[in-house]
Design a protein around this motif. Structure first.
Motif, PDB file in Angstrom:
ATOM      1  N   THR A 155      34.858  25.475  49.220  1.00  0.00           N
ATOM      2  CA  THR A 155      35.072  26.907  49.032  1.00  0.00           C
ATOM      3  C   THR A 155      34.642  27.687  50.261  1.00  0.00           C
ATOM      4  O   THR A 155      33.567  27.451  50.812  1.00  0.00           O
ATOM      5  CB  THR A 155      34.292  27.408  47.804  1.00  0.00           C
ATOM      6  OG1 THR A 155      34.791  26.742  46.637  1.00  0.00           O
ATOM      7  CG2 THR A 155      34.438  28.911  47.636  1.00  0.00           C
ATOM      8  N   ILE A 187      34.354  31.744  51.715  1.00  0.00           N
ATOM      9  CA  ILE A 187      34.354  33.158  51.352  1.00  0.00           C
ATOM     10  C   ILE A 187      34.160  33.993  52.603  1.00  0.00           C
ATOM     11  O   ILE A 187      33.301  33.692  53.436  1.00  0.00           O
ATOM     12  CB  ILE A 187      33.236  33.476  50.336  1.00  0.00           C
ATOM     13  CG1 ILE A 187      33.501  32.761  49.006  1.00  0.00           C
ATOM     14  CG2 ILE A 187      33.108  34.982  50.113  1.00  0.00           C
ATOM     15  CD1 ILE A 187      32.395  32.946  47.978  1.00  0.00           C
ATOM     16  N   ILE A 242      38.703  32.894  50.322  1.00  0.00           N
ATOM     17  CA  ILE A 242      38.777  34.004  49.375  1.00  0.00           C
ATOM     18  C   ILE A 242      37.930  35.136  49.947  1.00  0.00           C
ATOM     19  O   ILE A 242      36.771  34.928  50.318  1.00  0.00           O
ATOM     20  CB  ILE A 242      38.243  33.601  47.989  1.00  0.00           C
ATOM     21  CG1 ILE A 242      39.072  32.462  47.406  1.00  0.00           C
ATOM     22  CG2 ILE A 242      38.234  34.808  47.051  1.00  0.00           C
ATOM     23  CD1 ILE A 242      40.521  32.811  47.126  1.00  0.00           C
ATOM     24  N   SER A 243      38.519  36.320  50.041  1.00  0.00           N
ATOM     25  CA  SER A 243      37.834  37.446  50.693  1.00  0.00           C
ATOM     26  C   SER A 243      37.359  38.466  49.665  1.00  0.00           C
ATOM     27  O   SER A 243      38.059  38.767  48.697  1.00  0.00           O
ATOM     28  CB  SER A 243      38.758  38.114  51.715  1.00  0.00           C
ATOM     29  OG  SER A 243      40.044  38.324  51.169  1.00  0.00           O
ATOM     30  N   ASP A 278      40.935  39.755  48.792  1.00  0.00           N
ATOM     31  CA  ASP A 278      41.348  39.322  47.458  1.00  0.00           C
ATOM     32  C   ASP A 278      40.627  40.114  46.374  1.00  0.00           C
ATOM     33  O   ASP A 278      41.225  40.497  45.364  1.00  0.00           O
ATOM     34  CB  ASP A 278      41.032  37.827  47.288  1.00  0.00           C
ATOM     35  CG  ASP A 278      41.833  36.953  48.224  1.00  0.00           C
ATOM     36  OD1 ASP A 278      43.069  36.952  48.134  1.00  0.00           O
ATOM     37  OD2 ASP A 278      41.216  36.286  49.077  1.00  0.00           O
ATOM     38  N   VAL A 294      35.750  33.685  42.157  1.00  0.00           N
ATOM     39  CA  VAL A 294      36.315  33.058  43.352  1.00  0.00           C
ATOM     40  C   VAL A 294      37.046  31.766  42.996  1.00  0.00           C
ATOM     41  O   VAL A 294      38.176  31.522  43.462  1.00  0.00           O
ATOM     42  CB  VAL A 294      35.206  32.787  44.392  1.00  0.00           C
ATOM     43  CG1 VAL A 294      35.702  31.843  45.491  1.00  0.00           C
ATOM     44  CG2 VAL A 294      34.718  34.096  44.999  1.00  0.00           C
ATOM     45  N   LEU A 303      40.399  32.434  41.434  1.00  0.00           N
ATOM     46  CA  LEU A 303      41.406  32.815  42.420  1.00  0.00           C
ATOM     47  C   LEU A 303      41.864  31.601  43.228  1.00  0.00           C
ATOM     48  O   LEU A 303      43.041  31.487  43.591  1.00  0.00           O
ATOM     49  CB  LEU A 303      40.848  33.899  43.337  1.00  0.00           C
ATOM     50  CG  LEU A 303      40.557  35.245  42.662  1.00  0.00           C
ATOM     51  CD1 LEU A 303      39.887  36.202  43.643  1.00  0.00           C
ATOM     52  CD2 LEU A 303      41.828  35.867  42.099  1.00  0.00           C
ATOM     53  N   GLU A 304      40.927  30.706  43.518  1.00  0.00           N
ATOM     54  CA  GLU A 304      41.315  29.467  44.202  1.00  0.00           C
ATOM     55  C   GLU A 304      42.287  28.660  43.346  1.00  0.00           C
ATOM     56  O   GLU A 304      43.265  28.082  43.858  1.00  0.00           O
ATOM     57  CB  GLU A 304      40.074  28.620  44.501  1.00  0.00           C
ATOM     58  CG  GLU A 304      39.218  29.145  45.637  1.00  0.00           C
ATOM     59  CD  GLU A 304      37.998  28.276  45.886  1.00  0.00           C
ATOM     60  OE1 GLU A 304      37.639  28.097  47.060  1.00  0.00           O
ATOM     61  OE2 GLU A 304      37.417  27.768  44.907  1.00  0.00           O
ATOM     62  N   ASN A 321      45.646  30.114  43.643  1.00  0.00           N
ATOM     63  CA  ASN A 321      46.252  29.727  44.914  1.00  0.00           C
ATOM     64  C   ASN A 321      46.859  28.330  44.820  1.00  0.00           C
ATOM     65  O   ASN A 321      47.971  28.082  45.309  1.00  0.00           O
ATOM     66  CB  ASN A 321      45.215  29.753  46.036  1.00  0.00           C
ATOM     67  CG  ASN A 321      44.791  31.160  46.415  1.00  0.00           C
ATOM     68  OD1 ASN A 321      45.414  32.128  45.997  1.00  0.00           O
ATOM     69  ND2 ASN A 321      43.729  31.263  47.189  1.00  0.00           N
TER      70      ASN A 321
END
Length: 393
Positions: free
Chosen positions: A2, A4, A87-88, A98, A365, A368-369, A372
């Motif tokens: 991960t 960030i 992931i932002s 994001d 997070v 969201l991953e 994706n």
């Protein structure tokens, strides 16, 4: 692994937006996550110069908002494009990321203070910010929005009518190791430096926006709470000068101590007995959580996180935004031993450590991953079907 990227004007220890991003960064790193920063300095914004007048400080802050929103957004998008797997999380100004963390609603703050239309029109940056955030919340800039309280989540919908991205409520946390009850010696040393008697009940007010946070109400409450000394932390030199003049005219000069801007509020919390926050609006009021962690009961209006944290008669009081209400509760606390209040306040804060908050951000997070990965899989399948159709032809 991960990854960030956190986007904020600054990321550094302390309170405020930069302090929240810093605390989250520590938790992400502790969880084994790769973390990067994109700040105004990373975007190329020159550092602030020497001390300015109140007008100069105001103009500099306005310039920072405009610059980080426009130039900073373009540069942030380029930065993120070079890190397609990350992931932002954006904390302020920049129109990219994001996840956007809503640290406050300008329009809600202006309405709470009264004379909404005049306050908006007289400051062009307010109009710019309102338009920017309308685009932010109603458009496709972000994939998720974090609101710090359930009330703030509701306000988002009230103000904008529709928020396209899903809203997740994740409150801020507190560093329970840094914000802890002070030792008697720590309390005594700072009180001596500030000229405050050891037996005085000290109500601390912390904030740079005196008007919105209700400093005048806290001052007006003092005649109703004999024995209470008000310790004011924050504010520019001009703000302090004007407030001190008002205090002197009211004959309360010996009961109000101005400490000015301070990089670390902890010693001042250790020297105090209660936090007073008669604010008109707060998105979260992190200072409430920090005060409770230091063992201070809180007298606050029902703003931000305060109604969720403060239990009347146990960890403080939720009050009306009036000097009479604030003064009555300060007087009540000053008239009794506070040891039990301190213990209850500390226990309440311990339930909101940054570790737990970081865990909740990481859940978002990871979700969201997963999105994706699903989108990438769908795109690969579609490309495969298109390729097969082409071969068949």
């Amino acid at each position: 692994m991960t990854r960030i990227v956190q986007i904020a004007p600054t990321i550094e220890p302390g309170s405020g937006v930069g302090g929240v991003a810093y605390a989250l960064e520590r938790e992400f790193l502790a969880a084994g996550v790769q973390v990067e920063r994109f700040t105004a300095a990373d975007a190329g914004r020159p550092p602030a110069g020497a001390r300015r007048s109140a007008l100069g400080t105001h103009l500099a802050r306005a310039g920072n908002v405009l610059w980080f929103t426009t130039v900073g957004s373009r540069r942030a998008r380029r930065f993120l494009a070079e890190r397609p797997g990350a992931i932002s999380i954006c904390h302020n100004d920049v129109m990219a990321g994001d996840v956007y963390v809503n640290h406050g609603l300008l329009q809600a703050a202006m309405r709470a203070r009264g004379n909404y239309a005049w306050r908006m029109v007289r400051n062009p940056v307010h109009l710019f910010t309102a338009l920017r955030d309308r685009i932010r919340y109603r458009g496709r800039t972000h994939r998720a929005i974090v609101a710090l309280t359930s009330r703030e989540a509701a306000l988002l919908v009230e103000v904008y009518g529709r928020v396209r991205a899903p809203i997740h409520v994740i409150p801020n946390g507190v560093d329970v190791d840094r914000f802890r009850p002070g030792e008697p010696s720590e309390r005594a040393v700072l009180r001596d430096e500030l000229g405050i008697a050891e037996d005085a009940t000290v109500a601390i007010f912390i904030g740079h926006e005196y008007e919105r946070k209700g400093l005048s109400i806290a001052i007006e409450a003092l005649p109703l709470a004999p024995g209470v000394v008000l310790l004011v932390v924050g504010g520019t030199r001009d703000m302090v000068r004007k407030a001190r003049a008002d205090v002197d005219r009211a004959g309360l000069g010996e009961r109000v101590v101005f400490a000015g801007e301070q990089s670390d509020p902890v010693p001042f919390l250790h020297a105090s007995d209660v936090l007073v926050l008669p604010s008109a609006y707060e998105a979260n009021a992190l200072v409430v959580l920090e005060a409770l962690a230091c063992g201070l009961p809180v007298v606050s209006t029902p703003v931000g996180f305060a109604p969720d944290l403060v239990v009347d008669g146990e960890t403080g009081f939720i009050v009306d935004r009036s000097a009479a209400s604030v003064g009555a509760r300060l007087a009540e606390l000053a008239a009794q031993p506070l040891d039990a209040w301190r213990e209850r306040s500390r226990r309440a804060a311990e339930q909101h450590s940054w570790r737990e908050v970081g865990r909740r951000y990481l859940e978002l997070v990871h979700a969201l991953e997963a999105e994706n990965s699903s989108e990438a899989a769908r795109a690969a399948r579609k490309a495969g079907r298109d390729g097969s159709a082409g071969d068949a032809q």
